[in-house]
Design an enzyme around this catalytic site. Structure first.
Site, PDB file in Angstrom:
ATOM      1  N   SER A   1       0.860  -1.182   0.000  1.00  0.00           N
ATOM      2  CA  SER A   1       0.000   0.000   0.000  1.00  0.00           C
ATOM      3  C   SER A   1       0.896   1.232   0.000  1.00  0.00           C
ATOM      4  O   SER A   1       2.123   1.125   0.024  1.00  0.00           O
ATOM      5  CB  SER A   1      -0.882   0.007   1.239  1.00  0.00           C
ATOM      6  OG  SER A   1      -0.078   0.203   2.386  1.00  0.00           O
ATOM      7  N   LYS A   2       0.265   2.379  -0.007  1.00  0.00           N
ATOM      8  CA  LYS A   2       0.986   3.657  -0.017  1.00  0.00           C
ATOM      9  C   LYS A   2       2.060   3.717   1.051  1.00  0.00           C
ATOM     10  O   LYS A   2       3.170   4.154   0.827  1.00  0.00           O
ATOM     11  CB  LYS A   2      -0.008   4.796   0.237  1.00  0.00           C
ATOM     12  CG  LYS A   2      -0.553   5.394  -1.028  1.00  0.00           C
ATOM     13  CD  LYS A   2      -0.445   6.937  -0.989  1.00  0.00           C
ATOM     14  CE  LYS A   2      -0.773   7.536  -2.335  1.00  0.00           C
ATOM     15  NZ  LYS A   2      -2.207   7.509  -2.633  1.00  0.00           N
TER      16      LYS A   2
END
Ligand code: GLU
Length: 489
Positions: free
Chosen positions: A261-262
């Site tokens: 994820s980010k």
């Protein structure tokens, strides 16, 4: 199977940035095509009318081009088209009725049907299924409507979608190039929507039609699509087509074992460019995310990945995205650049930082190359060279306290101002000779001279090799800075 020409595609949905996972999928398709002498195709899956944007398409072009993944067929950024299977945008394909033709065929053969259920009705069904602990799939309410019932619903102004009739018994089995034999129980499939109320096809349907019409031989995509594969296979069969060979790539996880994820660095590919990563380092790194050679080779020379890539080397278990390794690899690629190439790559970063304005190329090239072994990214370069070009040195407080406050620091600087002031040949070798001789003469250790000189000219205790640095700075600047530094001793 033996195919005359391998054809594979990268088929992104343009609904956001091109991410690391997408670039990796594109890369594996690209490498597979190169290795097998096949064709790598780009197809834009823009059937989501609300979320697809031209901006995202541009980001896909940009990311692929930056990474050097040129496609043999597909839409071109300049608006042109390469290849014999246009259009390569699904929205354009929908507009010319490509999908409609097969929808009509399936309807006529009773393999698909119109479904008039409203979103509210579907929601009720989902809730009921949930309460009864059944999977939340469409229960087939409109499967067997008569012509009259349909006409009545249409007379009420009801809109419809088209659903595909999935078998509910037996199994769908396929041989995945990476995962081996994969089986799905057909009772877990459901009558999925293949055409929306807008008349546009859904992903699963458009994908099957296009992969067939564009003559794809292999579908290499992320594992997150594996549950779509049995449904897609059923559609190939309903249309009387042979399905391509599938290969599902392992997911990419962060170091903590959760989906990337980010927070783990899964930002847009262009963000990596901005951070100063070299595309070739990025590609080398991504190639190893879920793939390896039998001898676990880490670094690949240009062209080597294209020769060595073998889909059999892909792993089933998730790959871990490790920023530290990526940094290390980037540093390695930076070290391999010629000084000239290094400057070329660093230039945009230097210019953006507003450092070294008007400095001539040759001098800048030498200065940038001074610390080449240490750079991890291009982006850190301006900050590390800026002291060469400023009017005043910015002193690191710690360096001042440690080095300038040392006994003899002032004396050392005064001595070197005198010696270097008298030095004609201001080059690395004689600068070092002079400093060593001065130390000996004054009964100081070499370090007692070197350290204050370094801090005086650069403000820091670490940095490039000292005498080269002095040479590149030139006599005037060195003397001026040493004199100014006396005030801090
Ligand atoms: N448009 C799909 C995506 O971006 C492609 C899936 C596939 O490769 O079949 O996830």
């Amino acid at each position: 199977f033996y195919y005359m020409t391998i054809r594979v595609r990268f088929a992104p949905s343009p609904t956001g940035h091109l991410h690391i996972g997408g670039l990796r999928t594109a890369l594996f398709n690209y490498l597979f095509a190169k290795k097998e002498g096949g064709t790598f195709i780009l197809r834009i899956e823009d059937t989501d009318e609300e979320r697809s944007t031209q901006e995202s398409v541009d980001a896909i072009y940009q990311g692929l081009m930056w990474a050097g993944l040129t496609w043999d067929e597909g839409p071109m950024p300049d608006g042109g088209i390469k290849g014999n299977f246009p259009p390569y945008y699904q929205a354009q394909r929908a507009d010319i009725g490509i999908y409609k033709k097969y929808i009509d065929q399936l309807l006529a053969e009773g393999k698909a049907y119109k479904c008039y259920c409203t979103p509210e009705e579907l929601e009720d069904m989902r809730q009921k299924a949930h309460a009864e602990h059944r999977p939340p799939r469409y229960p087939g309410k409109c499967r067997n409507l008569t012509k009259e019932q349909q006409a009545e619903l249409e007379a009420q102004g009801r809109k419809y979608v088209i659903r595909f009739k999935m078998p509910s018994e037996g199994e769908t089995v396929f041989n995945d190039l990476i995962r081996g034999e994969v089986k799905f129980a057909n009772r877990d499939l459901y009558d999925l929507v293949i055409q929306k109320t807008s008349g546009y096809p859904t992903y699963n349907f458009a994908c099957v039609i296009d992969d067939h019409l564009m003559e794809m031989t292999h579908i290499i995509r992320g594992d997150d699509h594996i549950s779509n594969t049995p449904a897609q296979i059923q559609m190939y069969r309903a249309l009387g087509w042979k399905e391509p060979i599938f290969a599902h790539l392992s997911m990419i996880h962060g170091p903590d074992g959760t989906k990337l994820s980010k927070r783990h660095g899964d930002t847009s590919v262009m963000e990596y460019k901005k951070q100063g990563f070299l595309p070739e380092a990025m590609i080398n790194y991504l190639a190893l995310l879920g793939w390896s050679t039998p001898d676990s080779q880490q670094l690949f020379a240009p062209g080597e990945l294209e020769r060595k890539f073998d889909i059999k080397g892909c792993q089933k278990s998730p790959a871990v995205f490790d920023t530290v390794k990526l940094m290390w690899m980037n540093g390695d690629y930076i070290r391999q650049l010629t000084p000239k190439e290094l400057l070329k790559r660093a230039k945009p970063f230097i210019e953006e930082a507003g450092v070294a304005k008007g400095v001539d190329e040759e001098r800048l090239e030498q200065i940038v190359a001074l610390e080449q072994e240490k750079y991890k990214t291009l982006r850190e370069i301006p900050g590390l060279i800026s002291f060469f070009f400023t009017d005043e040195v910015k002193f690191d407080e710690e360096a001042v306290n440690k080095v300038f406050k040392a006994e003899m620091a002032k004396k050392a600087l005064e001595l070197m101002i005198e010696k270097y002031g008298a030095l004609e040949d201001f080059t690395e070798h004689s600068l070092e000779q002079t400093a060593r001789a001065a130390a000996k003469e004054a009964g100081l250790k070499a370090g007692q001279i070197f350290h204050p000189v370094r801090v005086a000219v650069s403000g820091r205790t670490n940095g490039p090799t000292l005498f080269k640095m002095l040479e590149y700075m030139g006599k005037d600047m060195v003397l001026k800075r040493m004199k100014a530094a006396l005030a801090y001793c």
